[in-house]
Each structure stands twice: as C-alpha cells, then as structure tokens.
Motif scaffolding. Structure first.
Motif, PDB file in Angstrom:
ATOM      1  N   PRO A   1      -3.207   0.136  -3.269  1.00  6.47           N
ATOM      2  CA  PRO A   1      -2.310  -0.674  -3.176  1.00  6.47           C
ATOM      3  C   PRO A   1      -1.741  -1.471  -4.638  1.00  6.47           C
ATOM      4  O   PRO A   1      -2.683  -1.007  -6.176  1.00  6.47           O
TER       5      PRO A   1
ATOM      6  N   LEU B   1       0.785  -1.484  -0.063  1.00  7.25           N
ATOM      7  CA  LEU B   1      -0.002  -0.198  -0.083  1.00  7.25           C
ATOM      8  C   LEU B   1       0.617   1.261  -0.284  1.00  7.25           C
ATOM      9  O   LEU B   1       1.994   1.169   0.823  1.00  7.25           O
TER      10      LEU B   1
ATOM     11  N   LEU C   1       1.481  -5.275   2.843  1.00 10.78           N
ATOM     12  CA  LEU C   1       0.806  -5.850   3.189  1.00 10.78           C
ATOM     13  C   LEU C   1       0.523  -7.121   2.629  1.00 10.78           C
ATOM     14  O   LEU C   1       0.190  -7.636   4.498  1.00 10.78           O
ATOM     15  N   SER C   2       0.779  -8.003   1.802  1.00 13.74           N
ATOM     16  CA  SER C   2       0.701  -9.152   2.631  1.00 13.74           C
ATOM     17  C   SER C   2       1.503 -10.315   0.871  1.00 13.74           C
ATOM     18  O   SER C   2       1.761  -9.383   0.432  1.00 13.74           O
TER      19      SER C   2
END
Length: 232
Positions: free
Chosen positions: A191, A145, A229-230
């Motif tokens: 994102p 992000l 974020l991931s």
C-alpha cells in the motif's frame, strides 16, 4: 371555320415547342448538378486522404522524436505538465480507481531509465493509466495498493532490473536475475499514499541499459497494477 382551325393548330404547335424546350433545359440542369455532385465527392475523398496522411505524419514525427531523444530526457517535463493539469481545484474524476496492464511485446535494447510502456490494458477504471507513456497518474488522493511483477530469462541479455518510481523518486527495485534456472520472477505488493496528480511508473535500473524485457501474448510475465483502497 377553316381559318380558325388553322389558328388553333398553330397555337398548339407553338405551345408544345416551348414545353419541349423547357424539358430539355431542365434535363440539362439535372445533368450539370449530377456532375457537380460527382466532383464534390471526388474532392471530399481527396481531402479525407490528405487528412489521414497528416495524422499519420504527426504520429510518425512523435515516434521519431521519442526515438531520437529518448524517453528519459523529456519524462520530467511531461511529469510536471501532467501534475499541473491534475492538481487543479477541480473535484476528483471518479470514486473508483483500478488498473492492470501487461507487456505483450518484448522490449529490446532498453535505454537508461527507460519507462516501461505496458502495451496491453486489461483494466483501467478511472482512466489513470496512460498507455502512451507507461504512467499511472493518481486521479485523487488516497491509499492505493500497487502490485508489480518482473520476469527475467536465464540469458545475459534478459537479466533485467527495474525501479518503481513515484514522481521520479525510487520506491523499490525489482531485480530478477534469472541465475537460478531458465527463468526468474520477482513481485512486490504494497500500500502507498498517493496525492492527486502523482505519477507512478517503472523504468530500467541504472546499469541495465541494453537489456531485454520479455513480453508475451500468452503469459502475463511482466505486469503492473493498482487499486484505490480508500480516498483521503
């Protein structure tokens, strides 16, 4: 008996004389060693001073080259070098990545496609942001992000526009023109999927060279930040 006493007395004089000579010799050696230590200290200080001058000259030469040839001319080669270093088979450096930087010094007379080198680092978890060049380098593949804020004054010299780029390709532009009042801000938060070694930075938009980018030690007007974020 008197001859025996005379012999003992003569022997005593001889022994004390040798001891005296020995003590003088030791004192002389100590004085010599102290002088040698003092000379070594002076030489060490001189070498340390020379090393400091050489380091300062290295930094000055780097700044001179950057001012002479500009950031835009060598940013592509730096990007390739860093991508090669970070795209190896080595495992990711960290499971947590987050950075937040801001501009505290106004950049004047900006060049074409000049990278914005945000000079104050607030957060740099994972060490992805390179303060020397204004680049964020993704330490691992994942969904990030990103957030960017650009500030413009109602001044012809400070009506700035920036491009956020990934590996040199424009992702989106920010164009606060300042025409609505004394100042104007524009922000983007979104994102994005980044590969390991991808480079992300902001640069001046085409046609906005020679402009100013406002910096402040009090207000965070121009900022750049991101968080992982991931991982993918």
């Amino acid at each position: 008996m008197s001859m025996y006493l005379q012999f003992v007395f003569a022997l005593y004089i001889m022994c004390t004389g040798v001891q005296s000579l020995s003590n003088d010799y030791i004192l002389q050696r100590f004085a010599y060693m102290e002088q040698e230590i003092a000379n070594l200290k002076v030489e060490n200080q001189r070498l340390s001073s020379e090393l400091t001058k050489l380091q300062q000259q290295d930094f000055a030469d780097e700044d001179l080259l950057k001012n002479k040839y500009g950031h835009a001319n060598n940013s592509e080669s730096k990007m390739k070098t860093k991508r090669l270093l970070l795209s190896s088979d080595s495992p990711p450096t960290t499971d947590h990545v987050a950075f937040c930087v801001t501009l505290t010094q106004t950049i004047t007379n900006m060049g074409t496609h000049q990278a914005i080198e945000y000079d104050k680092v607030i957060t740099n978890v994972g060490h992805g942001y390179d303060k020397r060049h204004g680049h964020f380098i993704s330490p691992k593949r994942g969904i990030y992000l990103l957030s960017v804020t650009a500030h413009s004054e109602n001044d012809a010299k400070q009506k700035i526009a920036l491009d956020l780029v990934v590996n040199g390709s424009i992702i989106f532009p920010l164009e606060p023109d300042g025409s609505g009042g004394s100042e104007s801000n524009m922000s983007q938060v979104f994102p994005i999927v980044l590969e390991q070694g991808d480079m992300v930075w902001l640069r001046t938009k085409t046609g906005y060279d020679g402009k100013y980018l406002y910096g402040s030690t009090v207000w965070m007007m121009n900022t750049f930040s991101g968080v992982l974020l991931s991982a993918l």
